[in-house]
Write a protein that holds these residues in place. Sequence first.
Motif, mmCIF file in Angstrom:
data_model
loop_
_atom_site.group_PDB
_atom_site.id
_atom_site.type_symbol
_atom_site.label_atom_id
_atom_site.label_comp_id
_atom_site.label_asym_id
_atom_site.label_seq_id
_atom_site.Cartn_x
_atom_site.Cartn_y
_atom_site.Cartn_z
ATOM 1 N N SER A 116 0.829 -1.204 0.000
ATOM 2 C CA SER A 116 0.000 0.000 0.000
ATOM 3 C C SER A 116 0.867 1.259 0.000
ATOM 4 N N ASN A 117 0.266 2.355 -0.428
ATOM 5 C CA ASN A 117 0.930 3.668 -0.462
ATOM 6 C C ASN A 117 2.171 3.677 -1.347
ATOM 7 N N SER A 118 2.148 2.877 -2.408
ATOM 8 C CA SER A 118 3.279 2.889 -3.333
ATOM 9 C C SER A 118 3.238 4.159 -4.176
ATOM 10 N N GLU A 119 4.411 4.605 -4.601
ATOM 11 C CA GLU A 119 4.523 5.840 -5.382
ATOM 12 C C GLU A 119 4.646 5.572 -6.874
ATOM 13 N N LEU A 120 4.934 4.343 -7.246
ATOM 14 C CA LEU A 120 5.083 3.965 -8.646
ATOM 15 C C LEU A 120 4.717 2.495 -8.789
ATOM 16 N N SER A 121 3.997 2.178 -9.860
ATOM 17 C CA SER A 121 3.627 0.789 -10.119
ATOM 18 C C SER A 121 4.147 0.368 -11.481
ATOM 19 N N VAL A 122 4.680 -0.849 -11.537
ATOM 20 C CA VAL A 122 5.208 -1.401 -12.787
ATOM 21 C C VAL A 122 4.636 -2.799 -12.981
ATOM 22 N N MET A 123 4.018 -3.017 -14.146
ATOM 23 C CA MET A 123 3.563 -4.358 -14.494
ATOM 24 C C MET A 123 4.749 -5.144 -15.047
ATOM 25 N N VAL A 124 5.007 -6.300 -14.442
ATOM 26 C CA VAL A 124 6.101 -7.177 -14.876
ATOM 27 C C VAL A 124 5.483 -8.450 -15.430
#
Length: 389
Positions: A116-124
């Motif tokens: 939670s509260n991530s600043e960036l998301s990357v689909m791998v």
Amino acid sequence: MSLFRKMALIIAAISVAVLSGCSGQEYNMREGVTEISREVYDLHMIVIWVCVVIGVITFGAMFYSMFAHRKSKNPNPAKFSHSTTVEIIWTVIPFIILIALSIPAVSLLIKMEDASNSELSVMVKGYQWKWEYKYIDGDDNLGNDVSFFSNLDQASRDLSNNAGSGFSGVEITDENYLLEVDNPLVIPVDTKVRFLVTADDVIHSFWVPDFSVKKDAIPGFINEVWTKVDEPGIYRGVCAELCGKDHGFMPIVVKVLPKEEYEAWYAEKVAEAEAGPDLNERTMSQLMAEGEVAYNKYCSSCHMPNGEGNGPFPSLVGTEMVTGEGTIEQHIDVVLNGVSGTAMQAFGNQLTEAEIAAIITYERNAWGNDTGDKVQPQEIHDIQNGGGE
């Protein structure tokens, strides 16, 4: 040398080996560069020392009993069969140890799973045998602005092909052999990054030891893991799940940049995406040169560098689909959409129009095929967008 002295030397040797393993990073778990990885390392060391103490006490008691109560010294053995007190002690103490170790372990596991509260998301997304990275915008929608595939770099691939064929001049000295890629994953330092991990074909596993990040990539499922890296640098990992013949050829490279440099890199990638695909017409020599590079990167692991195939992977030399008259449409369809029930993937969503056009042209004119056929990027673009047959 007395029996007691031999036993003492054995215990000493075991202790030295354990202590050497605990103190040397060459033999021990690496500490890593994130808060989570350091906590994992600290917990690992606590467990190691608990095991050392248990081992010394257990083997010490065993060796002492074997020496002190040997037959030559005690010809008349004791008559008791068991001790209830001792049995209670050796049941309760391990139970307490396990409970004591489980408290920090469970606490750390909960922390590791909290993305939670991530600043960036990357689909791998894992493929046979490459990784795709898609950066997700602030609304948690998959954006098409920045996405790319990461493959084993060509230098490692060439070296592996030569070594595998028995080329006597090959000497592998690079410490990062099979751990270099053409397009590394790039993330900013001191930023909580969430990875959404999945797969397109078979089960893979996304593992970066320096981050203490390892999550299975399963087709049809999205698993979540996160990291926050404290130090800029280049960190390497691998697919940790056996996923086919080139499982050992799909490394992970993560480049962690200062935030300003990351923002500049991201802006450059967005600009490249907004510029659209390169659909300029190519000459035959240009298509052949680009096709050879693209073929060796994406196709040679199955169809071999000489195009002759290997086992279930068919030859491309002189075959009807590649050289037959009027088969170019079928050839394009196979490369774009794959072949159901076989290992032939659909490359339409993996490669650019220019790469696909160059690969098809190269396959139809290399290795003596010499059909004279050439395919332009615009043709591939029209087919993919419903403008061609």
